[in-house]
Every structure is written in structure tokens, then in C-alpha cells.
Design a protein around this motif. Sequence first.
Motif, PDB file in Angstrom:
ATOM      1  N   PHE A   1       0.830  -1.200   0.000  1.00 15.46           N
ATOM      2  CA  PHE A   1       0.000   0.000   0.000  1.00 15.46           C
ATOM      3  C   PHE A   1       0.870   1.258   0.000  1.00 15.46           C
ATOM      4  O   PHE A   1       0.522   2.250  -0.642  1.00 15.46           O
ATOM      5  CB  PHE A   1      -0.983   0.004   1.173  1.00 15.46           C
ATOM      6  CG  PHE A   1      -2.193  -0.839   0.920  1.00 15.46           C
ATOM      7  CD1 PHE A   1      -3.148  -0.458  -0.006  1.00 15.46           C
ATOM      8  CD2 PHE A   1      -2.375  -2.039   1.587  1.00 15.46           C
ATOM      9  CE1 PHE A   1      -4.267  -1.228  -0.261  1.00 15.46           C
ATOM     10  CE2 PHE A   1      -3.487  -2.833   1.341  1.00 15.46           C
ATOM     11  CZ  PHE A   1      -4.432  -2.433   0.414  1.00 15.46           C
ATOM     12  N   GLU A   2       2.005   1.198   0.689  1.00 19.36           N
ATOM     13  CA  GLU A   2       2.943   2.328   0.644  1.00 19.36           C
ATOM     14  C   GLU A   2       3.400   2.591  -0.777  1.00 19.36           C
ATOM     15  O   GLU A   2       3.527   3.743  -1.201  1.00 19.36           O
ATOM     16  CB  GLU A   2       4.173   2.042   1.521  1.00 19.36           C
ATOM     17  CG  GLU A   2       4.056   2.546   2.921  1.00 19.36           C
ATOM     18  CD  GLU A   2       5.383   2.450   3.643  1.00 19.36           C
ATOM     19  OE1 GLU A   2       6.009   3.509   3.860  1.00 19.36           O
ATOM     20  OE2 GLU A   2       5.777   1.316   3.983  1.00 19.36           O
ATOM     21  N   GLY A   3       3.649   1.522  -1.520  1.00 24.41           N
ATOM     22  CA  GLY A   3       4.041   1.660  -2.925  1.00 24.41           C
ATOM     23  C   GLY A   3       2.971   2.358  -3.743  1.00 24.41           C
ATOM     24  O   GLY A   3       3.271   3.204  -4.593  1.00 24.41           O
ATOM     25  N   LEU A   4       1.710   2.030  -3.479  1.00 23.87           N
ATOM     26  CA  LEU A   4       0.607   2.701  -4.183  1.00 23.87           C
ATOM     27  C   LEU A   4       0.531   4.175  -3.792  1.00 23.87           C
ATOM     28  O   LEU A   4       0.330   5.047  -4.650  1.00 23.87           O
ATOM     29  CB  LEU A   4      -0.729   2.010  -3.878  1.00 23.87           C
ATOM     30  CG  LEU A   4      -0.908   0.589  -4.412  1.00 23.87           C
ATOM     31  CD1 LEU A   4      -2.285   0.052  -4.029  1.00 23.87           C
ATOM     32  CD2 LEU A   4      -0.703   0.516  -5.918  1.00 23.87           C
TER      33      LEU A   4
ATOM     34  N   ALA B   1      -9.511   1.484   1.237  1.00 22.06           N
ATOM     35  CA  ALA B   1      -8.666   0.295   1.093  1.00 22.06           C
ATOM     36  C   ALA B   1      -7.738   0.102   2.289  1.00 22.06           C
ATOM     37  O   ALA B   1      -7.119  -0.938   2.433  1.00 22.06           O
ATOM     38  CB  ALA B   1      -7.848   0.396  -0.186  1.00 22.06           C
ATOM     39  N   LEU B   2      -7.657   1.109   3.142  1.00 20.41           N
ATOM     40  CA  LEU B   2      -6.704   1.072   4.256  1.00 20.41           C
ATOM     41  C   LEU B   2      -7.345   0.748   5.598  1.00 20.41           C
ATOM     42  O   LEU B   2      -6.665   0.732   6.621  1.00 20.41           O
ATOM     43  CB  LEU B   2      -5.982   2.431   4.350  1.00 20.41           C
ATOM     44  CG  LEU B   2      -5.322   2.931   3.066  1.00 20.41           C
ATOM     45  CD1 LEU B   2      -4.751   4.316   3.276  1.00 20.41           C
ATOM     46  CD2 LEU B   2      -4.265   1.962   2.575  1.00 20.41           C
ATOM     47  N   VAL B   3      -8.636   0.481   5.598  1.00 20.11           N
ATOM     48  CA  VAL B   3      -9.392   0.325   6.840  1.00 20.11           C
ATOM     49  C   VAL B   3      -8.773  -0.700   7.792  1.00 20.11           C
ATOM     50  O   VAL B   3      -8.608  -0.428   8.964  1.00 20.11           O
ATOM     51  CB  VAL B   3     -10.878  -0.023   6.556  1.00 20.11           C
ATOM     52  CG1 VAL B   3     -11.599  -0.462   7.811  1.00 20.11           C
ATOM     53  CG2 VAL B   3     -11.573   1.164   5.929  1.00 20.11           C
ATOM     54  N   ASN B   4      -8.425  -1.858   7.316  1.00 18.52           N
ATOM     55  CA  ASN B   4      -7.877  -2.902   8.192  1.00 18.52           C
ATOM     56  C   ASN B   4      -6.360  -3.010   8.089  1.00 18.52           C
ATOM     57  O   ASN B   4      -5.789  -4.034   8.443  1.00 18.52           O
ATOM     58  CB  ASN B   4      -8.523  -4.251   7.871  1.00 18.52           C
ATOM     59  CG  ASN B   4     -10.002  -4.244   8.163  1.00 18.52           C
ATOM     60  OD1 ASN B   4     -10.418  -3.807   9.231  1.00 18.52           O
ATOM     61  ND2 ASN B   4     -10.804  -4.692   7.217  1.00 18.52           N
ATOM     62  N   GLU B   5      -5.737  -1.967   7.600  1.00 19.58           N
ATOM     63  CA  GLU B   5      -4.285  -1.977   7.418  1.00 19.58           C
ATOM     64  C   GLU B   5      -3.615  -1.167   8.528  1.00 19.58           C
ATOM     65  O   GLU B   5      -4.266  -0.658   9.426  1.00 19.58           O
ATOM     66  CB  GLU B   5      -3.939  -1.416   6.027  1.00 19.58           C
ATOM     67  CG  GLU B   5      -4.595  -2.157   4.872  1.00 19.58           C
ATOM     68  CD  GLU B   5      -4.306  -3.654   4.824  1.00 19.58           C
ATOM     69  OE1 GLU B   5      -3.213  -4.080   5.269  1.00 19.58           O
ATOM     70  OE2 GLU B   5      -5.171  -4.402   4.344  1.00 19.58           O
ATOM     71  N   GLU B   6      -2.309  -1.018   8.409  1.00 23.06           N
ATOM     72  CA  GLU B   6      -1.533  -0.268   9.407  1.00 23.06           C
ATOM     73  C   GLU B   6      -2.019   1.180   9.490  1.00 23.06           C
ATOM     74  O   GLU B   6      -2.260   1.815   8.463  1.00 23.06           O
ATOM     75  CB  GLU B   6      -0.049  -0.284   9.047  1.00 23.06           C
ATOM     76  CG  GLU B   6       0.577  -1.671   9.052  1.00 23.06           C
ATOM     77  CD  GLU B   6       0.695  -2.254  10.438  1.00 23.06           C
ATOM     78  OE1 GLU B   6       0.823  -1.495  11.414  1.00 23.06           O
ATOM     79  OE2 GLU B   6       0.645  -3.497  10.548  1.00 23.06           O
ATOM     80  N   GLU B   7      -2.121   1.704  10.704  1.00 21.15           N
ATOM     81  CA  GLU B   7      -2.639   3.054  10.934  1.00 21.15           C
ATOM     82  C   GLU B   7      -1.787   4.137  10.267  1.00 21.15           C
ATOM     83  O   GLU B   7      -2.294   5.158   9.820  1.00 21.15           O
ATOM     84  CB  GLU B   7      -2.717   3.310  12.442  1.00 21.15           C
ATOM     85  CG  GLU B   7      -3.573   4.492  12.800  1.00 21.15           C
ATOM     86  CD  GLU B   7      -3.736   4.629  14.310  1.00 21.15           C
ATOM     87  OE1 GLU B   7      -3.493   5.753  14.800  1.00 21.15           O
ATOM     88  OE2 GLU B   7      -4.097   3.640  14.959  1.00 21.15           O
TER      89      GLU B   7
ATOM     90  N   ARG C   1      -0.465   8.815   6.514  1.00 20.86           N
ATOM     91  CA  ARG C   1       0.233   9.283   5.303  1.00 20.86           C
ATOM     92  C   ARG C   1      -0.752   9.897   4.299  1.00 20.86           C
ATOM     93  O   ARG C   1      -0.440  10.911   3.671  1.00 20.86           O
ATOM     94  CB  ARG C   1       0.990   8.110   4.674  1.00 20.86           C
ATOM     95  CG  ARG C   1       1.863   8.538   3.549  1.00 20.86           C
ATOM     96  CD  ARG C   1       3.079   7.709   3.421  1.00 20.86           C
ATOM     97  NE  ARG C   1       3.768   8.095   2.203  1.00 20.86           N
ATOM     98  CZ  ARG C   1       4.579   7.308   1.553  1.00 20.86           C
ATOM     99  NH1 ARG C   1       4.855   6.110   2.003  1.00 20.86           N
ATOM    100  NH2 ARG C   1       5.149   7.721   0.447  1.00 20.86           N
ATOM    101  N   ILE C   2      -1.925   9.317   4.173  1.00 23.85           N
ATOM    102  CA  ILE C   2      -2.954   9.897   3.294  1.00 23.85           C
ATOM    103  C   ILE C   2      -3.389  11.253   3.836  1.00 23.85           C
ATOM    104  O   ILE C   2      -3.564  12.215   3.075  1.00 23.85           O
ATOM    105  CB  ILE C   2      -4.158   8.937   3.136  1.00 23.85           C
ATOM    106  CG1 ILE C   2      -3.763   7.706   2.316  1.00 23.85           C
ATOM    107  CG2 ILE C   2      -5.358   9.644   2.509  1.00 23.85           C
ATOM    108  CD1 ILE C   2      -3.368   7.979   0.875  1.00 23.85           C
ATOM    109  N   ASN C   3      -3.545  11.365   5.151  1.00 24.43           N
ATOM    110  CA  ASN C   3      -3.910  12.647   5.752  1.00 24.43           C
ATOM    111  C   ASN C   3      -2.844  13.709   5.471  1.00 24.43           C
ATOM    112  O   ASN C   3      -3.172  14.876   5.212  1.00 24.43           O
ATOM    113  CB  ASN C   3      -4.130  12.499   7.258  1.00 24.43           C
ATOM    114  CG  ASN C   3      -5.339  11.639   7.581  1.00 24.43           C
ATOM    115  OD1 ASN C   3      -6.187  11.392   6.737  1.00 24.43           O
ATOM    116  ND2 ASN C   3      -5.396  11.159   8.807  1.00 24.43           N
TER     117      ASN C   3
END
Length: 185
Positions: free
Chosen positions: A52-55, A106-112, A117-119
Motif C-alpha cells: 500500500f505504501e508503494g501505491l 482500502a486502508l481500513v484494516n491496514e496499518e494506521e 500518510r494519506i492525511n
Amino acid sequence: MASDRKQKILETLAHMLESPKREKITTASLAAKLDVSEAALYRHFANKAQMFEGLIEFIEVSIFGVINKITSDEIDGEKQVQLIVTMLLKFAEKNPGMTRVLIGDALVNEEEYLQTRINQLYDRLEASLKQSSRIAETQSAKKVETEAKANLLISYVIGRWHQYAKSGFKRKPTELVQIQLDLLN
């Protein structure tokens, strides 16, 4: 060769995020889609969060690359604002899977830290809009509340992204954009 495989993994993940059903994507389902083992995924990424970081990195490079081009090519501050907002909506329209990352779906159940980072990306976008709004203010005789305007515009963009994702990618973010930008001005 390894970077090609890494790129293919990210492209497949992004493509899987385009599904309007919003099913949780597991490394097992991603590996199956790529026809590789989960171990093969972990040779390129330590965990799913790194994928997800790559995306997110792709999103940042793409969006801010265009924003930098807009602000260097266009001297009119108001046009900069309109071009940036329109580009953000077009980016989402062309990249539905990335839209789900942008809105945090897509990040709901992923690392906080991914949502953090999106914020931060939102904050950077708002700062870009504020800077262009300040330029527009200096170019016109009209007083503009640049901070409030930038916040309103980023809220508008995020709202359009949400509407697009929640509609199963049917409500295009760019529909009515020019009329709405004129209303927001």
C-alpha cells in the motif's frame, strides 16, 4: 527484473481495488491473481502495508509532479487552482483503485500509519491550493480568505472522490466540475 515484478504486484493490487464490491484483499488473493505463491510476494515486499505504501508513493509522485508542472507553467493563480482541482478529479476517474486508497477505504484494516500518510497528502494538497489561491489574490483586487478557500476546495475534491467510490465508480468525479468550480469561486 525484480522491479518489474514489484511493479506488476502493485498494478495487480490497484486493479483488485477497482472492484466495486470492496472485498478485503488478502496476500493470498493477490498471490492467486498473480499466479504466484505468497512467499513470492514477500520476496518483494516485507508485508501488505509496504504494498500500500508503494501505491501511495505512486499517487504522490503522479499528483505532485503534475501540480509542480501546473504551478510552473501557469502564472494565473485562479487558473492554477482550477487546473489542480480538475486534475485531482481526473486522476481519480482514471484510477478507481487508487481512489479507494485516497479515501482510506482500502486502508481500513491496514496499518494506521498508512491513513496518517494519506492525511498528510491531503494537507500537502491543501497547501498547494492555498498557495495558488494566494497568487490569485495578489493578481486580483478581491480579498480572498485563502485558507478557507483551500480547505473548501480540498473538501470538495475528497467529497467527489468518496461519491465516486461509493457509487461503485459510476458517478464520475469530473461531471459538472466546471459549473461547480464557478459556484465555489
